[in-house]
Enzyme design. Structure first.
Site, PDB file in Angstrom:
ATOM      1  N   GLN A   1      48.026  42.671  52.041  1.00 41.85           N
ATOM      2  CA  GLN A   1      47.638  43.593  50.964  1.00 41.85           C
ATOM      3  C   GLN A   1      46.180  43.995  51.167  1.00 41.85           C
ATOM      4  OE1 GLN A   1      46.303  42.360  46.937  1.00 41.85           O
ATOM      5  NE2 GLN A   1      48.214  43.272  46.231  1.00 41.85           N
TER       6      GLN A   1
ATOM      7  N   HIS B   1      38.031  47.362  50.587  1.00 42.94           N
ATOM      8  CA  HIS B   1      37.281  46.599  49.588  1.00 42.94           C
ATOM      9  C   HIS B   1      37.544  45.110  49.761  1.00 42.94           C
ATOM     10  CE1 HIS B   1      36.617  44.687  45.633  1.00 42.94           C
ATOM     11  NE2 HIS B   1      35.612  45.544  45.549  1.00 42.94           N
ATOM     12  N   HIS B   2      38.808  44.745  49.836  1.00 43.89           N
ATOM     13  CA  HIS B   2      39.156  43.361  50.169  1.00 43.89           C
ATOM     14  C   HIS B   2      40.571  43.327  50.729  1.00 43.89           C
ATOM     15  CE1 HIS B   2      40.873  43.294  45.975  1.00 43.89           C
ATOM     16  NE2 HIS B   2      41.809  42.591  46.590  1.00 43.89           N
TER      17      HIS B   2
END
Length: 900
Positions: free
Chosen positions: A170, A105-106
Site C-alpha cells: 500500500q 508519502h509513506h
C-alpha cells in the site's frame, strides 16, 4: 468521532472478518502475477518483469512494486497484491525500499490470505481496503528511510502453514504535483528471503492513537496510548515512529512494576526508519506498553484530527520484535487511550522535542530529488541509519554472559565485573562449578525430556542428537542402576501427591470451570472472573437471567507455566458470561462452552479473541440441531478434526459436528449389563481416546464414566465405582500402560457418602490404581482435571477458585533449585545453550575442552560436545540469512521446560 475512528482503522489496519482458504497453488498465483505485471504498459517494466531471484542456498529475493501507476488526486492510497512464490514456509530477513518522499508519502506492506484483488492494483483508501481477511502489517516506510535488516536467526514467516500467502503493498501518494510530468511510478521494495527455518519469528506491534485532537495554535498536545500485554514474551529489536507535519517526538516504553523502560524515542521528521530498540529489553505477560506522541498546533487555524490525509495527523509507534517460533504472533496492536494517572509518571525525556538540524532536512530533500551523494552527505546519512552491530563472536566473555542469564543468575557476571577482572574470574569459576554440579547429578531421578533416557538392565550409554552438528555422550552408569522413565502416566510404585508450593505466586482466578493443555503441555485455565453461577442465574426454561451484568471483563483464558505457575498469556476478555468447558485441538485452537450463552466457540490461541467457529444461538436455549441448552464440554478428534459437544444440563446428549461446525449426528447414553439404556444425567465432561478412537463421557449425576465408538456413537463400556459416591464431575486420559483414565468426583445432592478425591483408573480392568486429594485440606468442588504427557495432574476447583497440582515424582517435592530455577529447567537451558553454541561456532567448539581448562572440572558426565567431525559438512554457500545485520539480537532465555 466513531466515524473518525472507523476511518483511521480502515486506512491503517484494514481488516475484514472472513478468511478464505487459499486452495490455489501459490506457484500458479505467482505466475499469473508475473504475467499481469509484465503486461502493464509502463516505464518500469524492466524492474518488475523478473521479480524473484533464487540461489541454490535457499536464499532468494522478491520485488514487490507498483505496476507503473500515475495517481491524479492527492492523498490517493493504491494497493497491489503479490503472491508468496512458494508452497513451503519462507522467511523475510531484509526489507529494501525503492521509493522517494517526493513521490510517496509513506508505504506499508501487509500480509494476508485474501487480498481485495489479485489481478491489478486498486484504490485501497476507500471501503475496499487491503484484504478481505485479517491483514498483518509487516513493514512501514516513510521519509527516505534506509533499508531494514533483521537480526540473525529472525525472520517474518510467510507461505506454507502461515496465514500469509499474499503480500499487499500500500502506497499513500500525498501530493500528486510530483506527477505533473505524467510519469508512471513503480515504487516498492525488495524482500530478501530464505527457505531455511528461522528459530525466532518476527512480528510487529503497533501502538496508535485514534482519538487525538490538536487545537489550533496549541504549543503542546500529547497523544497517549497504553495497553496491558497479555501474551507470550516478545523481544523488541527495532522501532519506528510515524506522524505527519505536526509531530515533534514519539516515545515508546515498557512499564513493569511501576518502572518505565525506554524502548525507543525519535523525531518523526527524520527518515522514518526502523531504529535499534533498547538492548536487552523484553516484554512479558502483565507488562504495560505505552507510547506518547508530542504535537504542536502552532501555525494551524483549525483543529487537526487523526486521519489519512496529509493535512491530518497520525500517532504511530511501530515495534519490531521476535519471539519463539512455536508462539509466533505476526501482528499485535494497541489503540487504547492511556490514563492521566499512568502518564503522570512518564519520564521527562518523552516531553522534550528532538530538533532536526536544517542541513539534515535539506539533505533529505536533495536525496529524494536524486542529487548525487557526497562524502559529507554519506556521513549525515550514517547518523540517520540504525547503527550496525559488529559480527557476533563467541568469545568467553559472551559465553559466560549467556551462561549467567540461562542459569537464572541475578547478575550478569561478565558485565557486572567487567572492570574487576579478579571478581570476574571468581564468578566465572563459580558458574563452571555450578554447571559441573548439575552435570554430575546421579541420583536425583529427574531425566530431562530433552534427552532420550531409556530403561536398561545393564550399563547405559545415553545419546541424543541435540543438534545436527554435534553429539552428546554420557558415561555409563554403574551396572544394575536404572534411570526412571519419563513419567509416562502413572507408575505403580509412585503415589500422586499435591505439589504444595505450586504455583509460586498466587493466580488471580474466579470459579475455575475448565482446564486443558496446549501442545507444549502448558496449562490452559478457563475461569469465570467476577461472575458466579448462583441459584438465580437461570429460570426454569434454562434462560440466563443476569445479562445486565455484561460479559466478564477479566481475561477468562490463562495459559500457565506448569512448572512455576506463572501466567504466560491471557485472552478472553469481554466475551463470556459463564464459562464452562475448554479443550484444545492439534493446532492449539481453543474450543470452549458458555452455559449462559448456550454456545460453543472455536478461538484462535493467538490472543485476538476472534471466534473462528460459533455453534448455537446466544442466550437462546434449545434442543434442535442448531441450539444447545447449557453445553458443558468439547472434545476434538485429532485425526478427523470432528468436534463432539456434551449438551449438557438440559438435553443430556452428545452431538457430533464437522471441523467447520456442520451437524453430523448425536446420541444419548449407552448401557452395559442393564436391559436398556439409562439416560445421561448431565454429561459433564468429555475426553477423546486417540489410541482407541473412542469418546468417554463423565455422566455426572449417574456417577459413572461411559465410553463410545467416536465415529458411530456405539456403546463400548461403563465404569461405575462405589468410591465415586454417585458423582463423576470430570475425566481425562493418558494413552500409557494400556490406557489410564483420570477422574474426580463431586458432592451428590442425593446423600453423598464418599470423600472428594481424584482417581487413576485402568481402562481395561476398570481397577482404581490410585486416589489422591489435597495434602492439608479438602477439595471444594473439583470441576475439571487434566494430565500432562509426563504424568503430572492438575485439578480445577470451582469452589475454592484455584488449581491444584499433583505429581508422583518425589524429586519434584524436594526440588533442587538455584536462584528459583529447578534443576530440570537449568539442564534444559544448558542444552539449549550448547545447541546454540554448536550452531554458531565456526571451526568447532569442544565444550569438554572448555570446561577442562577450569580447575576442579571432571569430564565425567559430559565426555564430548563438539562441532568437529560432524556427520554433515558445512554448506559451501554463505548461509547467512542477512549479509548485513542491522541489529544484534541474541536468542531469548529458554523458558522452563514444559514437562514439570
Amino acid at each position: 468521532m466513531g466515524v473518525l475512528v472507523c476511518g483511521v482503522v480502515v486506512l491503517t489496519l484494514i481488516c475484514q472478518s472472513h478468511s478464505l482458504d487459499g486452495a490455489t497453488n501459490p506457484l500458479h498465483r505467482f505466475k499469473r502475477y508475473q504475467e499481469s505485471a509484465s503486461s502493464e504498459p509502463n516505464d518500469c517494466t524492466t524492474r518488475t518483469g523478473q521479480p524473484m531471484v533464487l540461489s541454490k542456498s535457499g536464499n532468494f529475493s522478491l520485488d514487490v512494486r507498483m505496476p507503473g501507476v500515475s495517481p491524479t488526486v492527492s492523498d490517493t492510497y493504491l494497493c497491489v497484491a503479490v503472491p508468496v512464490p512458494t508452497t513451503r514456509d519462507a522467511y523475510i530477513v531484509d526489507f529494501e525500499p525503492h521509493a522517494s518522499m517526493d513521490t510517496a508519502h509513506h508505504m506499508l506492506l501487509y500480509g494476508c490470505r485474501t487480498p481485495v484483488s489479485t489481478t491489478n492494483y486498486w484504490d485501497c483508501g476507500s471501503v475496499k481496503g487491503t484484504c478481505e481477511d485479517e491483514a498483518s502489517i509487516m513493514y512501514a516506510w516513510a521519509r527516505n528511510a534506509p533499508p531494514t535488516r533483521l537480526p540473525p536467526d529472525v525472520g517474518f514467516k510467510v507461505g506454507g502453514k502461515s496465514r500469509i500467502t499474499y503480500f499487499v503493498l500500500q502506497i499513500h501518494y500525498g501530493d500528486v504535483h510530483a506527477f505533473s510530468d505524467h510519469h508512471r511510478d513503480c515504487s516498492g521494495l525488495t524482500l530478501r528471503m530464505t527457505s531455511k527455518p528461522q528459530p525466532f519469528i518476527a512480528g510487529m506491534y503497533l501502538m496508535m492513537s485514534v482519538t487525538t485532537v490538536i487545537p489550533p495554535g496549541n504549543k503542546v498536545t500529547n497523544a497517549d496510548v497504553a495497553c496491558t500485554y497479555n501474551s507470550y514474551p516478545i523481544y523488541p529489536f527495532a522501532f519506528r515512529t510515524h506522524t505527519h507535519k505536526l509531530g515533534q517526538v514519539v516515545s515508546g516504553y515498557r512499564i513493569r512494576d511501576g518502572k518505565w523502560t525506554l524502548i525507543g524515542r525519535q523525531t518523526p521528521q527524520l527518515p522514518q526508519a526502523f531504529y535499534p530498540a533498547t538492548k536487552g529489553i523484553n516484554v512479558k505477560y502483565g507488562d504495560t506498553l505505552a507510547a506518547r506522541c508530542v504535537f504542536t498546533g502552532e501555525g494551524r487555524t483549525t483543529k487537526t484530527y487523526i486521519g489519512g490525509t496529509s493535512d491530518d495527523e497520525m500517532c504511530n509507534f511501530y515495534m519490531m520484535y521476535y519471539m519463539e517460533s512455536r508462539h509466533a504472533a505476526p501482528f499485535q496492536e494497541c489503540m487504547e487511550d492511556g490514563s492521566k494517572e499512568l502518564f503522570q509518571n512518564i519520564p521527562p525525556e518523552a516531553n522534550v522535542p528532538i530538533t532536526v538540524p536544517p542541513e539534515m532536512m535539506m539533505h533529505n530533500m536533495m536525496h529524494s530529488a536524486g542529487a548525487p551523494s557526497t562524502p559529507e552527505h554519506q556521513d549525515d546519512m550514517a547518523l540517520l541509519q540504525p547503527k550496525r552491530e559488529e559480527e557476533e563472536v563467541l568469545d568467553q566473555g559472551d559465553f559466560y554472559s549467556l551462561l549467567s542469564k540461562l542459569l537464572g543468575e541475578s547478575e550478569d557476571v561478565v558485565h557486572v565485573h567487567k572492570y574487576t577482572p579478579g571478581e570476574a574470574q571468581s564468578a566465572q569459576a563459580k558458574l563452571v562449578a555450578q554447571i559441573d554440579s548439575i552435570i554430575q547429578k546421579k541420583d536425583l531421578g529427574w531425566p530431562s525430556p530433552r534427552l532420550g533416557f531409556l530403561d536398561r538392565e545393564d550399563a547405559i550409554l545415553v545419546r541424543d542428537r541435540v543438534h545436527k552438528f554435534h553429539q552428546l555422550e554420557a558415561t555409563a552408569r554403574p551396572p544394575g542402576s536404572k534411570l526412571m522413565p519419563l513419567f509416562e502416566g502413572w507408575c505403580p510404585k509412585y503415589h500422586l501427591e499435591e505439589v504444595t508450593d505450586w504455583p509460586e505466586s498466587p493466580l488471580q482466578l474466579g470459579q475455575v470451570s475448565g482446564l486443558a493443555l496446549d501442545s507444549d503441555d502448558n496449562l490452559v485455565i478457563f475461569h469465570r472472573g467476577d461472575h458466579q453461577w448462583g441459584v438465580n442465574s437461570f429460570d426454569n426454561s434454562g434462560k440466563y437471567q443476569q445479562q445486565s451484568l455484561g460479559p466478564i471483563q477479566q481475561s477468562t483464558i490463562l495459559v500457565v507455566d506448569p512448572v512455576k505457575g506463572s501466567v504466560l498469556k491471557a485472552s478472553g476478555r469481554n466475551m463470556f458470561y459463564l464459562p464452562h468447558g475448554i479443550t484444545t485441538d492439534k493446532d492449539n485452537n481453543y474450543w470452549v462452552t458458555d452455559v449462559a450463552l448456550h454456545q460453543v466457540f472455536k478461538l484462535s490461541s493467538d490472543g485476538r479473541d476472534k471466534p473462528l467457529v460459533v455453534l448455537g444461538e446466544a442466550f437462546e436455549p434449545g434442543s434442535d440441531k442448531e441450539h444447545f441448552c447449557k453445553p458443558t464440554d468439547v472434545a476434538v478428534d485429532p485425526v478427523t478434526r470432528n468436534v463432539y459437544v456434551s449438551d449438557g444440563y438440559c438435553n443430556a446428549r452428545i452431538l457430533k459436528f464437522s471441523p467447520e461446525g456442520k451437524y453430523l449426528s448425536h446420541w444419548g447414553a449407552g448401557f452395559d449389563s442393564l436391559p436398556g439404556p439409562v439416560q445421561f444425567r448431565i454429561p459433564h465432561s468429555l475426553v477423546f481416546l486417540p489410541d482407541r478412537r473412542e469418546l468417554c463421557v463423565a455422566d455426572r449425576e449417574n456417577g459413572r464414566i461411559q465410553c463410545f465408538v467416536a465415529e458411530s456413537g456405539e456403546f463400548v463400556k461403563e465404569i461405575k465405582k462405589q468410591e465415586f459416591g454417585g458423582e463423576v464431575f470430570a475425566i481425562s486420559y493418558a494413552p500409557v500402560h494400556g490406557g489410564l483414565i483420570y477422574a474426580v468426583n463431586g458432592e451428590s445432592a442425593y446423600g453423598r457418602s464418599a470423600p472428594l478425591k481424584g482417581f487413576v483408573i485402568n481402562y481395561s480392568t476398570k481397577e482404581i490404581l490410585d486416589d489422591f486429594s489435597p495434602e492439608n485440606a479438602q477439595f471444594g468442588m473439583p470441576h475439571d482435571i487434566v494430565v500432562t504427557k509426563d504424568g503430572r495432574v492438575f485439578v480445577g476447583d470451582a469452589a475454592t477458585d484455584s488449581v491444584l497440582k499433583f505429581s508422583s515424582d518425589k524429586a519434584e517435592h524436594r526440588s533442587v533449585k538455584k536462584g528459583g530455577i529447578e534443576v530440570q529447567e537449568i539442564e534444559g537451558r544448558l542444552l539449549f545453550l550448547f545447541n546454540l553454541i554448536a550452531s554458531k561456532a565456526a571451526g568447532g567448539l569442544n565444550l569438554g575442552n572448555f570446561f577442562a581448562t577450569h580447575k576442579g572440572y571432571t569430564r565425567q558426565g559430559f565426555d564430548r560436545l563438539s562441532t568437529e567431525g560432524s556427520d554433515q559438512e558445512k554448506d559451501d554457500d554463505n548461509d547467512t540469512d542477512s549479509e548485513n545485520e542491522e541489529y544484534s539480537a541474541p536468542p531469548p532465555p529458554v523458558g522452563p521446560s514444559s514437562s514439570s
